[in-house]
Enzyme design. Structure first.
Site, PDB file in Angstrom:
ATOM      1  N   ASP A 127      38.779  40.370  41.179  1.00  0.00           N
ATOM      2  CA  ASP A 127      37.337  40.381  40.887  1.00  0.00           C
ATOM      3  C   ASP A 127      36.661  41.625  41.469  1.00  0.00           C
ATOM      4  OD1 ASP A 127      38.007  39.251  43.435  1.00  0.00           O
ATOM      5  OD2 ASP A 127      35.885  38.772  43.703  1.00  0.00           O
ATOM      6  N   GLU A 128      35.557  41.954  40.879  1.00  0.00           N
ATOM      7  CA  GLU A 128      34.619  42.946  41.422  1.00  0.00           C
ATOM      8  C   GLU A 128      35.289  44.225  41.922  1.00  0.00           C
ATOM      9  OE1 GLU A 128      31.114  40.029  43.110  1.00  0.00           O
ATOM     10  OE2 GLU A 128      32.920  40.214  44.326  1.00  0.00           O
TER      11      GLU A 128
END
Ligand code: TNX
Length: 543
Positions: A357-358
């Site tokens: 993620d991210e």
């Protein structure tokens, strides 16, 4: 002083005495359909009569593999009832007032986790296709008993009884999970064990541990010892952090396994990796940490020569998205392989979570091959890959699982590739989201999530094109940027998790908020008896 005498006719007195004696020997029995079970079972039939526990009641098992379940059950009944509850092999020898745990063919539609709980005047039978089903039947039985059963303390003079009837039950989804972020703040194994005990009551069967992030590396990797020595040495706010040795981790895994809960380890990559980059300069592609919250690693203390590539600073703030592994460097893949190999070797469960993620500072052209290599390594070491929904940008294997948290198109891309989805919509199940604007702990970037909002939704209608057949289950993550103690964990988890557990277990047409909130109210005394610091939502008329 005037003495008053009441002349009660003898036959009336006798009648009163008989009534009183009878009343005293009659236990308080609630009909099965009046008991507030969460999650709500598939079907329930009520019969007249009741089962009464006796001093002589035994726990009988049909099969050696059920002994640990019997022990588990006896361990919470004994101290409260003050009875012996001896455990014996064989369910078919006579005797009454016994609790019988039995493996039997109860039909395919009840699956690996389904069970039949059958209560009559003579016996309580917990029957299932596999030990997991018997274990979940035990959780139901717990809820059929008064809240005091959860106190762990002797209740004397009580007649323990439960109404007769049959419950047939099985879960909607095979994966019902909670995630605990032990990276932002470290939580020792005793905390994790308590959380495991509490979630088992609601038939949660996966605990995902977010073991690494920018602020901390929490699991010993023998081939890369500085990960914990340096990367595990702090946390959000600058406290001392901590980490699990591999032995600690195995102890957690075994504790969870005894409760039919699978541990899902996560190493978040290629972003959320600052704690690794601070431990080994060779992994660092040259990133720097945000200005506030960074501090230099003491190279001398850790015996790191000045001429080694420079590690990043340790990071104790709560910004996200600034770190990345060096996706061009072969050493990165040696690192990733070592980490996956060592953790896979001590993880009996099928999953390895690679995060993903991210990764805001990893170029997409670097991100995609990185995720594909990491995925490959997970399968090489015998595990099934899970990642946050961004990993759907990469080419996924059909067995792989995407955890939908933010971007519906990502989840859709995953199913279009044949992969499966784990449902964790931040707006509904993020346990770090505040209840309302007055909540002291937590964040609210996704939403304020009151108890109704956490309950009134349905996984199969969340994303167009994603239906029942694509979904493996539901998971509720607790991120811990603002959470530092067990009391705080409990406050964010309860009561919302009970509703999430029901969404994962109970079919949509059996779920209804107005009816659920009445049942949840009855769980207040249970939370209290368990010493849970729960949020007393004004939406619930707590008992
Ligand atoms: C987003 S959810 C994150 C986490 C944060 C969380 C805070 C996800 C995959 N990433 O890094 O802790 O928000 O709510």
């Amino acid at each position: 002083m005037i003495e008053k005498t009441f002349n009660i006719p003898k036959h009336v007195l006798t009648a009163i005495l008989i009534t009183m004696t009878f009343a005293c020997s009659q236990p308080q029995v609630t009909d099965l359909d009046e008991v507030s079970l969460i999650p709500k079972p598939r079907s329930l039939d009520v019969y007249p009569g009741y089962f009464q526990f006796e001093e002589s009641s035994q726990i009988l098992v049909s099969d050696e593999t059920l002994k640990p379940v019997a022990e588990y059950m006896a361990a919470f009944l004994r101290p409260v009832f003050g009875f012996g509850f001896s455990i014996a092999n064989g369910v078919d020898h006579g005797g009454s007032s016994n609790i019988r745990l039995r493996l039997d063919n109860i039909g395919e539609e009840l699956g690996d986790e389904g069970y039949i709980l059958d209560i009559d005047e003579d016996h309580v039978d917990l029957i299932a296709n596999s030990p997991a089903g018997v274990f979940w039947a035990v959780q139901t039985l717990r809820q059929l008993l008064p809240a005091a059963i959860e106190s762990g303390k002797l209740v004397s003079g009580e007649k323990w009884a439960i109404g007769s009837g049959t419950i047939k039950d099985a879960p909607e989804y095979g994966y019902r999970g909670v995630m605990l972020d032990v990276a932002r703040h470290y939580f020792g194994k005793e905390y994790v064990k308590r959380l495991i005990d509490l979630i088992a009551l609601y038939k949660i069967n996966h605990l995902h541990l977010h073991l690494s992030d920018d602020q901390g590396w929490r699991i010993e990797i023998k081939s890369w010892p500085r990960l914990t020595e340096i990367g595990g040495s702090t946390q959000v706010g600058g406290g001392e952090g901590g980490f699990y040795t591999q032995e600690d981790y195995q102890e957690i895994v075994a504790y969870a396994q005894d409760r039919f809960i699978t541990i899902v380890p996560e190493i978040d990559m290629p972003g959320h990796t600052n704690s690794a980059l601070a431990s080994y300069g060779i992994l660092n592609p040259g990133i720097t940490v945000p200005e506030k919250g960074g501090f230099k690693v003491d190279l001398e203390k850790h015996g790191i020569p000045e001429n080694e590539p420079q590690p990043t600073d340790l990071y104790t703030g709560i910004e996200v998205g600034f770190s990345t592994l060096d996706t061009d460097n072969p050493i990165t893949y040696q690192f990733v392989e070592d980490v996956i190999r060592e953790i896979a070797a001590i993880t009996p469960g099928p999953y390895f979570h690679i995060g993903g993620d991210e990764s805001h500072v990893t170029a997409m052209e670097d991100y995609i091959p990185f995720i594909e290599k990491a995925q490959e390594l997970v399968y090489q070491y015998g595990k099934t890959a899970i990642g946050w929904d961004e990993i759907a940008h990469a080419s996924l294997k059909p067995q792989s699982v995407v955890q939908y948290w933010a971007v519906a198109e990502n989840a859709k891309m995953a199913v279009d590739q044949g992969a499966k989805v784990l449902i964790s919509p931040a707006k509904r199940v993020y346990l770090d989201m505040q209840y309302d604007s007055t909540t002291q702990l937590g964040l609210h970037w996704a939403a304020y999530i009151e108890v109704d909002s956490s309950y009134i939704w349905e996984p199969t209608t969340l994303v167009p094109g994603i239906g029942r057949e694509h979904i493996i289950g539901v998971e509720s993550p607790l991120w811990t940027e603002t959470i530092t103690t067990m009391e705080e964990i409990e406050y964010m988890v309860f009561p919302r998790l009970a509703g999430h557990a029901e969404i994962g277990w109970t079919a949509p047409n059996s779920r209804n908020w107005d009816e659920y909130r009445v049942r949840l109210a009855e769980h207040g005394p249970r939370f209290e008896a368990l010493g849970i610091n729960f949020y007393r939502s004004p939406q619930i008329d707590w008992k």
